[in-house]
Scaffold this motif. Structure first.
Motif, PDB file in Angstrom:
ATOM      1  N   SER A   1       0.550  -1.513  -0.498  1.00 17.89           N
ATOM      2  CA  SER A   1       0.231   0.276   0.032  1.00 17.89           C
ATOM      3  C   SER A   1       0.864   1.358   0.307  1.00 17.89           C
ATOM      4  N   ASP A   2       2.064   1.282   0.665  1.00 14.39           N
ATOM      5  CA  ASP A   2       3.045   2.484   0.556  1.00 14.39           C
ATOM      6  C   ASP A   2       4.717   1.502   0.605  1.00 14.39           C
TER       7      ASP A   2
ATOM      8  N   ALA B   1      -7.371  -0.746   8.795  1.00 12.40           N
ATOM      9  CA  ALA B   1      -7.739   0.159   7.831  1.00 12.40           C
ATOM     10  C   ALA B   1      -8.771   0.611   7.667  1.00 12.40           C
ATOM     11  N   PHE B   2      -8.365   2.106   8.555  1.00 11.25           N
ATOM     12  CA  PHE B   2      -9.052   3.564   8.740  1.00 11.25           C
ATOM     13  C   PHE B   2      -8.229   4.353   9.418  1.00 11.25           C
ATOM     14  N   LEU B   3      -8.621   5.668   8.410  1.00 10.11           N
ATOM     15  CA  LEU B   3      -7.909   6.995   9.074  1.00 10.11           C
ATOM     16  C   LEU B   3      -7.924   6.991  10.325  1.00 10.11           C
ATOM     17  N   GLY B   4      -6.398   6.891  11.014  1.00 13.11           N
ATOM     18  CA  GLY B   4      -6.000   7.447  12.369  1.00 13.11           C
ATOM     19  C   GLY B   4      -6.168   6.437  13.003  1.00 13.11           C
ATOM     20  N   SER B   5      -6.390   4.997  12.132  1.00 16.47           N
ATOM     21  CA  SER B   5      -6.281   4.461  13.365  1.00 16.47           C
ATOM     22  C   SER B   5      -4.799   3.432  14.189  1.00 16.47           C
ATOM     23  N   PRO B   6      -5.150   3.895  15.572  1.00 14.70           N
ATOM     24  CA  PRO B   6      -3.448   3.366  16.173  1.00 14.70           C
ATOM     25  C   PRO B   6      -2.639   1.999  15.570  1.00 14.70           C
ATOM     26  N   LEU B   7      -1.243   2.120  15.694  1.00 20.46           N
ATOM     27  CA  LEU B   7      -0.875   1.365  15.317  1.00 20.46           C
ATOM     28  C   LEU B   7      -0.467   0.729  16.329  1.00 20.46           C
TER      29      LEU B   7
ATOM     30  N   ASN C   1      -3.892  13.021  10.889  1.00 18.27           N
ATOM     31  CA  ASN C   1      -4.751  12.080  10.947  1.00 18.27           C
ATOM     32  C   ASN C   1      -4.785  11.371  12.399  1.00 18.27           C
ATOM     33  N   ASN C   2      -3.084  11.718  12.606  1.00 12.96           N
ATOM     34  CA  ASN C   2      -2.858   9.769  13.726  1.00 12.96           C
ATOM     35  C   ASN C   2      -1.822  10.546  14.747  1.00 12.96           C
TER      36      ASN C   2
ATOM     37  N   GLN D   1       0.560   9.452  17.991  1.00 14.92           N
ATOM     38  CA  GLN D   1       0.384   8.630  19.252  1.00 14.92           C
ATOM     39  C   GLN D   1       1.636   8.735  20.166  1.00 14.92           C
TER      40      GLN D   1
ATOM     41  N   PHE E   1       4.287   7.255  22.248  1.00 16.64           N
ATOM     42  CA  PHE E   1       5.485   6.115  22.744  1.00 16.64           C
ATOM     43  C   PHE E   1       6.513   5.707  23.758  1.00 16.64           C
TER      44      PHE E   1
ATOM     45  N   ASN F   1       2.875   1.019  23.739  1.00 16.78           N
ATOM     46  CA  ASN F   1       1.661   2.439  22.825  1.00 16.78           C
ATOM     47  C   ASN F   1       1.115   3.123  24.254  1.00 16.78           C
TER      48      ASN F   1
ATOM     49  N   TYR G   1      -3.398   7.023  22.308  1.00 15.16           N
ATOM     50  CA  TYR G   1      -2.799   7.164  20.854  1.00 15.16           C
ATOM     51  C   TYR G   1      -4.279   8.645  20.558  1.00 15.16           C
TER      52      TYR G   1
ATOM     53  N   GLU H   1       0.750  11.184  11.912  1.00 10.33           N
ATOM     54  CA  GLU H   1       0.516  10.601  10.292  1.00 10.33           C
ATOM     55  C   GLU H   1       0.049  11.890   9.591  1.00 10.33           C
TER      56      GLU H   1
ATOM     57  N   SER I   1      -1.535   7.415   2.850  1.00 10.90           N
ATOM     58  CA  SER I   1      -1.748   6.891   3.810  1.00 10.90           C
ATOM     59  C   SER I   1      -2.022   6.309   5.120  1.00 10.90           C
ATOM     60  N   TYR I   2      -2.095   5.261   5.135  1.00  9.52           N
ATOM     61  CA  TYR I   2      -3.208   5.513   6.582  1.00  9.52           C
ATOM     62  C   TYR I   2      -1.194   4.380   7.309  1.00  9.52           C
TER      63      TYR I   2
ATOM     64  N   LEU J   1       3.704   6.227   9.754  1.00 14.59           N
ATOM     65  CA  LEU J   1       3.999   7.526  11.227  1.00 14.59           C
ATOM     66  C   LEU J   1       4.988   8.382  10.624  1.00 14.59           C
TER      67      LEU J   1
END
Lengths: 113, 111
Positions: free
Chosen positions: A55-56, A96-102, B30-31, B33, B35, B45, B48, B90, B95-96, B99
């Protein structure tokens, strides 16, 4: 709760050898990411997969390749290893949604001698 | 690309002290976090928090997205809090999960 599983934890290779790192994401997570952290550095994004498709891509050397399999686990393959590849390699997973934490695994420490 | 700056770069505390770590970012996100990387290299983590305030025990975090900064508060610090604290964002429009990390704050807590 299940976490991201990486193997092996430690790996020692010689220059010009090949290494394979494995990652098992959290169940039901459909996206996997690989990050590289050099000594004293912050983690850098390498590559990501969503539903088994790339995807990237970040600053990943051409000597490295990765894939995600039908069971969603992922492997990072590194060939012609160089001393500068010595680093901590993290796998992370998310939904896979925008801003979902890793969620990160414990990492694989690769040492190239 | 987006710039992420953390301050201070190093922080030394006595056990029991409080501290505030800051993360500034140069564009909308968008995100976000936080750590904690412990001495064994594990990335844990903490929060968030793309906006608002959250608390978890002795730790809390606040992100003011409109002003592009986030703060991590550590109260009554313990020696086990030692390690590197990273802020990661992010950027909007990417893309998702791609980071971008700050350079981290190295925290040392002495007994």
């Amino acid at each position: 709760a299940a976490g991201v599983i990486q193997s092996p934890r430690h790996l020692i290779k010689e220059k010009r050898e090949t290494a394979t790192l494995k990652c098992y994401p959290i169940p039901r997570h459909d996206t996997v990411y690989w990050y590289q952290q050099g000594p004293g550095q912050d983690p850098q994004f390498l590559i990501s997969f969503y539903e088994k498709m790339q995807s990237d891509k970040g600053s990943i050397p051409d000597r490295f390749s990765a894939q995600q399999f039908s069971d969603y686990h992922s492997e990072l393959n590194m060939s012609s290893l160089e001393l500068g590849d010595s680093a901590l390699y993290f796998c992370a997973s998310s939904l896979a949604f925008l801003g979902s934490p890793l969620h990160f695994g414990n990492g694989t420490r690769l040492t190239v001698t | 690309g987006i710039q992420v700056e953390q301050s201070p770069p190093d922080l030394i505390l006595q056990e029991g002290a409080n501290s505030t770590l800051r993360c500034n970012f140069s564009d909308s996100v968008n995100n976000l976090q936080w750590f904690h990387q412990n001495p064994w290299g594990q990335l844990i983590n903490l929060f968030y928090i793309p906006s608002g305030t959250k608390q978890n025990g002795r730790l809390s975090a606040t992100t003011v997205a409109t002003e592009r900064y986030s703060l991590l508060y550590i109260s009554s610090s313990q020696t086990t809090d030692s390690g590197v604290y990273f802020c990661a964002v992010e950027p909007g429009g990417t893309s998702y999960g791609k980071l971008t990390f700050g350079q981290g704050t190295i925290l040392t807590v002495h007994p």
